[in-house]
Design a protein around this motif. Structure first.
Motif, PDB file in Angstrom:
ATOM      1  N   SER A  92      34.995 -54.852  93.406  1.00  0.00           N
ATOM      2  CA  SER A  92      34.591 -55.229  94.766  1.00  0.00           C
ATOM      3  C   SER A  92      35.723 -56.009  95.416  1.00  0.00           C
ATOM      4  O   SER A  92      36.787 -56.208  94.815  1.00  0.00           O
ATOM      5  CB  SER A  92      33.323 -56.086  94.714  1.00  0.00           C
ATOM      6  OG  SER A  92      33.603 -57.337  94.085  1.00  0.00           O
ATOM      7  N   ALA A  93      35.469 -56.469  96.636  1.00  0.00           N
ATOM      8  CA  ALA A  93      36.480 -57.278  97.324  1.00  0.00           C
ATOM      9  C   ALA A  93      36.730 -58.579  96.577  1.00  0.00           C
ATOM     10  O   ALA A  93      37.823 -59.142  96.639  1.00  0.00           O
ATOM     11  CB  ALA A  93      36.030 -57.565  98.754  1.00  0.00           C
ATOM     12  N   ARG A  94      35.720 -59.064  95.855  1.00  0.00           N
ATOM     13  CA  ARG A  94      35.874 -60.306  95.095  1.00  0.00           C
ATOM     14  C   ARG A  94      36.358 -60.060  93.674  1.00  0.00           C
ATOM     15  O   ARG A  94      37.069 -60.893  93.105  1.00  0.00           O
ATOM     16  CB  ARG A  94      34.539 -61.052  95.066  1.00  0.00           C
ATOM     17  CG  ARG A  94      34.046 -61.466  96.440  1.00  0.00           C
ATOM     18  CD  ARG A  94      32.743 -62.239  96.374  1.00  0.00           C
ATOM     19  NE  ARG A  94      32.895 -63.502  95.678  1.00  0.00           N
ATOM     20  CZ  ARG A  94      31.917 -64.380  95.491  1.00  0.00           C
ATOM     21  NH1 ARG A  94      30.698 -64.098  95.939  1.00  0.00           N
ATOM     22  NH2 ARG A  94      32.126 -65.502  94.862  1.00  0.00           N
ATOM     23  N   SER A  95      35.953 -58.937  93.095  1.00  0.00           N
ATOM     24  CA  SER A  95      36.394 -58.590  91.735  1.00  0.00           C
ATOM     25  C   SER A  95      37.354 -57.413  91.831  1.00  0.00           C
ATOM     26  O   SER A  95      36.955 -56.253  91.702  1.00  0.00           O
ATOM     27  CB  SER A  95      35.188 -58.224  90.856  1.00  0.00           C
ATOM     28  OG  SER A  95      34.328 -59.324  90.701  1.00  0.00           O
ATOM     29  N   LYS A  96      38.600 -57.715  92.117  1.00  0.00           N
ATOM     30  CA  LYS A  96      39.596 -56.678  92.340  1.00  0.00           C
ATOM     31  C   LYS A  96      39.959 -55.991  91.022  1.00  0.00           C
ATOM     32  O   LYS A  96      39.879 -56.604  89.948  1.00  0.00           O
ATOM     33  CB  LYS A  96      40.838 -57.269  93.015  1.00  0.00           C
ATOM     34  CG  LYS A  96      40.538 -57.812  94.411  1.00  0.00           C
ATOM     35  CD  LYS A  96      41.796 -58.201  95.137  1.00  0.00           C
ATOM     36  CE  LYS A  96      41.478 -58.744  96.524  1.00  0.00           C
ATOM     37  NZ  LYS A  96      40.814 -57.725  97.370  1.00  0.00           N
ATOM     38  N   PRO A  97      40.375 -54.722  91.089  1.00  0.00           N
ATOM     39  CA  PRO A  97      40.636 -53.971  89.857  1.00  0.00           C
ATOM     40  C   PRO A  97      41.691 -54.607  88.960  1.00  0.00           C
ATOM     41  O   PRO A  97      41.561 -54.575  87.738  1.00  0.00           O
ATOM     42  CB  PRO A  97      41.074 -52.588  90.363  1.00  0.00           C
ATOM     43  CG  PRO A  97      41.397 -52.766  91.807  1.00  0.00           C
ATOM     44  CD  PRO A  97      40.537 -53.882  92.281  1.00  0.00           C
TER      45      PRO A  97
END
Length: 222
Positions: A92-97
């Motif tokens: 997600s935008a908070r948990s970037k790859p």
């Protein structure tokens, strides 16, 4: 016919924001990473090897699109109590790859140390088939692109068969119809024989095809 500048801008915006363009967003993926905790797998005791497979696994995660899911699990003995490590992350935008890849990689690289410290257990069996049977119930290959990555020597050692002794894998049901790929990193490690590695790789390639995977990759080294 003269077209005003405003009309040109409006047409350009309509093209950029059209539904057809929106549909071109990358399809979410589901990545299952299975860690073989059996004593035969060098992952459980070789720190340099663990670091290398961790880096390879991270490379499969660091470019995942938004809404992709990463699931980390251990397997070995047919015992849920022995395989309590379960980590799920959604890109997600908070948990970037990149951050998810680094976190998963750190856990994988730490497996030998965690075993030495008694926080995880090396196990006496290798239930790869039952692990794959169970995980097939948690994915939908029509809803996302599914990639299963197993860090394993591939030597099934269970009530199904003992590959190290020359046994054969059971023919599976269509557990993963339309799923993208089954990858095994470390196939044949510890077997000490290229012919043994080839035989195990061929067994899993046939299993993967019968189970419905579109591709199988089995690497001894990389």
């Amino acid at each position: 016919m003269r077209v005003s500048f405003g009309a040109v801008v409006a047409m350009a915006l309509a093209f950029v924001l059209s539904p057809a363009k929106a549909q071109e967003a990358p399809r979410p993926q589901t990545v299952i990473i299975g860690l073989d905790m059996s004593k035969s797998n060098p992952l459980v005791e070789d720190q340099a090897y663990a670091a290398r497979v961790a880096q390879r696994a991270a490379g499969e995660i660091e470019h995942l699109p938004l809404r992709s899911r990463v699931m980390l699990r251990t397997f070995g003995s047919y015992d849920t109590g022995a395989n309590a490590l379960k980590i799920d992350e959604v890109i997600s935008a908070r948990s970037k790859p990149q951050a998810v890849a680094e976190g998963m990689s750190a856990i994988i690289a730490a497996i030998p140390r965690l075993i030495d410290e008694g926080k995880l257990q090396a196990q006496g069996y290798t239930n790869v088939v039952s692990f794959l049977e169970n995980m097939s119930q948690l994915v939908d290959c029509q809803a996302s692109e599914v990639h299963v990555i197993l860090l394993t020597d591939g030597f099934e050692d269970s009530e199904y068969t003992k590959l190290v002794s020359g046994g054969s894998l059971p023919t599976p049901e269509r557990l993963y119809p339309g799923c993208a790929e089954l990858t095994m990193l470390g196939v044949g490690q510890g077997g000490g024989s290229p012919t043994s590695t080839r035989r195990v790789r061929e067994q899993w390639a046939s299993w993967a095809e019968a189970a419905g995977f579109e591709k199988f990759t089995g690497l001894y080294d990389w």
